[in-house]
Write a protein that holds these residues in place. Sequence first.
Motif, PDB file in Angstrom:
ATOM      1  N   ARG A   1       0.848  -1.194   0.000  1.00 46.48           N
ATOM      2  CA  ARG A   1       0.000   0.000   0.000  1.00 46.48           C
ATOM      3  C   ARG A   1       0.882   1.241   0.000  1.00 46.48           C
ATOM      4  N   LEU A   2       0.624   2.141  -0.920  1.00 53.14           N
ATOM      5  CA  LEU A   2       1.328   3.419  -0.957  1.00 53.14           C
ATOM      6  C   LEU A   2       0.682   4.309   0.095  1.00 53.14           C
ATOM      7  N   SER A   3       1.157   4.169   1.317  1.00 51.39           N
ATOM      8  CA  SER A   3       0.447   4.805   2.427  1.00 51.39           C
ATOM      9  C   SER A   3       0.568   6.318   2.414  1.00 51.39           C
ATOM     10  N   GLN A   4       1.749   6.845   2.016  1.00 53.05           N
ATOM     11  CA  GLN A   4       1.935   8.293   1.940  1.00 53.05           C
ATOM     12  C   GLN A   4       2.936   8.609   0.834  1.00 53.05           C
ATOM     13  N   PHE A   5       2.770   9.766   0.204  1.00 49.99           N
ATOM     14  CA  PHE A   5       3.770  10.279  -0.739  1.00 49.99           C
ATOM     15  C   PHE A   5       3.549  11.780  -0.862  1.00 49.99           C
ATOM     16  N   ALA A   6       4.639  12.538  -0.861  1.00 51.34           N
ATOM     17  CA  ALA A   6       4.509  13.993  -0.839  1.00 51.34           C
ATOM     18  C   ALA A   6       5.891  14.629  -0.893  1.00 51.34           C
ATOM     19  N   PRO A   7       5.952  15.947  -1.064  1.00 51.76           N
ATOM     20  CA  PRO A   7       7.231  16.650  -0.893  1.00 51.76           C
ATOM     21  C   PRO A   7       7.665  16.604   0.571  1.00 51.76           C
TER      22      PRO A   7
ATOM     23  N   LEU B   1      16.075  18.100   1.525  1.00 49.60           N
ATOM     24  CA  LEU B   1      15.262  19.310   1.628  1.00 49.60           C
ATOM     25  C   LEU B   1      14.839  19.730   0.226  1.00 49.60           C
ATOM     26  N   GLY B   2      13.568  19.891   0.012  1.00 45.96           N
ATOM     27  CA  GLY B   2      13.058  20.216  -1.319  1.00 45.96           C
ATOM     28  C   GLY B   2      12.793  19.011  -2.189  1.00 45.96           C
ATOM     29  N   GLY B   3      13.078  17.816  -1.659  1.00 45.21           N
ATOM     30  CA  GLY B   3      12.829  16.598  -2.412  1.00 45.21           C
ATOM     31  C   GLY B   3      11.472  15.992  -2.098  1.00 45.21           C
ATOM     32  N   SER B   4      11.326  14.701  -2.360  1.00 42.08           N
ATOM     33  CA  SER B   4      10.054  14.006  -2.164  1.00 42.08           C
ATOM     34  C   SER B   4      10.291  12.658  -1.512  1.00 42.08           C
ATOM     35  N   PHE B   5       9.217  12.103  -0.932  1.00 46.89           N
ATOM     36  CA  PHE B   5       9.312  10.793  -0.294  1.00 46.89           C
ATOM     37  C   PHE B   5       8.073   9.969  -0.646  1.00 46.89           C
ATOM     38  N   ALA B   6       8.178   8.669  -0.440  1.00 44.67           N
ATOM     39  CA  ALA B   6       7.036   7.758  -0.570  1.00 44.67           C
ATOM     40  C   ALA B   6       7.219   6.623   0.425  1.00 44.67           C
ATOM     41  N   THR B   7       6.107   6.177   0.999  1.00 44.31           N
ATOM     42  CA  THR B   7       6.115   5.105   1.992  1.00 44.31           C
ATOM     43  C   THR B   7       5.216   3.975   1.519  1.00 44.31           C
ATOM     44  N   ILE B   8       5.743   2.764   1.528  1.00 43.24           N
ATOM     45  CA  ILE B   8       4.980   1.598   1.077  1.00 43.24           C
ATOM     46  C   ILE B   8       4.939   0.567   2.196  1.00 43.24           C
TER      47      ILE B   8
ATOM     48  N   MET C   1      19.578   9.249  -3.208  1.00 40.05           N
ATOM     49  CA  MET C   1      18.335   8.532  -2.911  1.00 40.05           C
ATOM     50  C   MET C   1      18.598   7.686  -1.671  1.00 40.05           C
ATOM     51  N   VAL C   2      17.626   7.621  -0.777  1.00 41.97           N
ATOM     52  CA  VAL C   2      17.762   6.764   0.392  1.00 41.97           C
ATOM     53  C   VAL C   2      16.567   5.830   0.465  1.00 41.97           C
ATOM     54  N   MET C   3      16.835   4.579   0.801  1.00 46.14           N
ATOM     55  CA  MET C   3      15.786   3.593   1.019  1.00 46.14           C
ATOM     56  C   MET C   3      15.925   3.075   2.449  1.00 46.14           C
ATOM     57  N   VAL C   4      14.850   3.200   3.219  1.00 45.57           N
ATOM     58  CA  VAL C   4      14.854   2.801   4.623  1.00 45.57           C
ATOM     59  C   VAL C   4      13.940   1.593   4.776  1.00 45.57           C
ATOM     60  N   LEU C   5      14.513   0.475   5.176  1.00 48.21           N
ATOM     61  CA  LEU C   5      13.751  -0.743   5.425  1.00 48.21           C
ATOM     62  C   LEU C   5      13.451  -0.789   6.921  1.00 48.21           C
ATOM     63  N   VAL C   6      12.179  -0.640   7.256  1.00 41.78           N
ATOM     64  CA  VAL C   6      11.756  -0.484   8.650  1.00 41.78           C
ATOM     65  C   VAL C   6      11.322  -1.834   9.217  1.00 41.78           C
TER      66      VAL C   6
ATOM     67  N   GLY D   1       6.245  -9.135   7.155  1.00 43.36           N
ATOM     68  CA  GLY D   1       5.935  -7.849   6.533  1.00 43.36           C
ATOM     69  C   GLY D   1       6.429  -6.619   7.243  1.00 43.36           C
ATOM     70  N   SER D   2       6.592  -5.539   6.514  1.00 41.18           N
ATOM     71  CA  SER D   2       7.014  -4.289   7.117  1.00 41.18           C
ATOM     72  C   SER D   2       6.784  -3.134   6.164  1.00 41.18           C
ATOM     73  N   THR D   3       7.719  -2.140   6.179  1.00 42.72           N
ATOM     74  CA  THR D   3       7.524  -0.898   5.444  1.00 42.72           C
ATOM     75  C   THR D   3       8.835  -0.439   4.817  1.00 42.72           C
ATOM     76  N   VAL D   4       8.716   0.162   3.633  1.00 42.54           N
ATOM     77  CA  VAL D   4       9.849   0.806   2.967  1.00 42.54           C
ATOM     78  C   VAL D   4       9.536   2.295   2.851  1.00 42.54           C
ATOM     79  N   VAL D   5      10.462   3.135   3.318  1.00 41.04           N
ATOM     80  CA  VAL D   5      10.368   4.577   3.120  1.00 41.04           C
ATOM     81  C   VAL D   5      11.508   4.976   2.196  1.00 41.04           C
ATOM     82  N   MET D   6      11.198   5.640   1.085  1.00 40.97           N
ATOM     83  CA  MET D   6      12.254   6.093   0.188  1.00 40.97           C
ATOM     84  C   MET D   6      12.133   7.590  -0.021  1.00 40.97           C
ATOM     85  N   ALA D   7      13.289   8.247  -0.156  1.00 36.06           N
ATOM     86  CA  ALA D   7      13.305   9.697  -0.351  1.00 36.06           C
ATOM     87  C   ALA D   7      14.289  10.039  -1.455  1.00 36.06           C
ATOM     88  N   PHE D   8      13.971  11.110  -2.176  1.00 35.58           N
ATOM     89  CA  PHE D   8      14.770  11.574  -3.299  1.00 35.58           C
ATOM     90  C   PHE D   8      15.141  13.035  -3.085  1.00 35.58           C
TER      91      PHE D   8
END
Length: 278
Positions: free
Chosen positions: A90-96, A127-134, A194-199, A246-253
């Motif tokens: 599920r793409l739970s959140q995505f935004a700047p 700062l000024g980039g975007s993120f998405a959480t799955i 780019m950062v990928m965080v495996l939670v 199961g868990s969550t991936v947070v990625m930021a650009f």
Amino acid sequence: MSLAKLFALIQYPLPHHLLSRLVGRLAECRTPWLKNALIRRFIRQFRVDMNEAANPDPTAYATFNDFFTRELKADARPLGEGILSPADGRLSQFAPLEAGQLVQAKGHRFSAMDLLGGDGEAARRYLGGSFATIYLSPSDYHRVHMPLAGTLTEMVYVPGRLFSVNAATTEHVPNLFARNERLVCHFDTEQGPMVMVLVGAMIVAAIETVWAGQITPLPRGGVQRIRFDTPVHLERGAEMGRFKLGSTVVMAFAEPVAFADGLEPGAKVQMGQSLGAF
């Protein structure tokens, strides 16, 4: 008090790591009748489509974890354009990233610096980039892939709790993703950092990467940073890691992302699906 809030509150006193490690031992059991019973029950409970699996025979897997992190057929997840979803879920959140803050859920934000283990220098890159959480539910495919081609520059293990990361907990536990145990993977890409965080999460027995094998659980201690002198380069769509449960991936650009039209928080996505473009 709602059931969701009650579920979140009762997690605070639980021995998160002990429960998770006990489940991990069960998931590594090789006794045929037991591991086969666990796998068959799981398939029925979560309606797992084994036709997508490279090996559709549930009894062929040596352990429940092998089944849970099963490989899919080569054509099961075609790659779209632009930035790819790294996982099914599920793409739970995505935004700047506004003022270095990420949205966790309605009414809850957390800082990029906290997420990245207190690294203010790394957080400033976004700062000024975007993120998405799955969010990956138990029924999802649990290998994590690259949304862009990138070269790994640093891996950071951040110790923490293991709260559940389902919707109920996300809505009621502040700073959830910055509280839980996690693996922060920094990459250089053609579009900048780019950062990928495996939670980690409750009963997630382990997190693995393709370059270092199983990383969590690690002995108790502080933040551990590992830099890579020999470049680890992964192509767009290549596997980079996996969750054992199961868990969550947070990625930021570092660059702002124009997310695809029609995407909304909570949308179901698949690995390889286009999420947008720079």
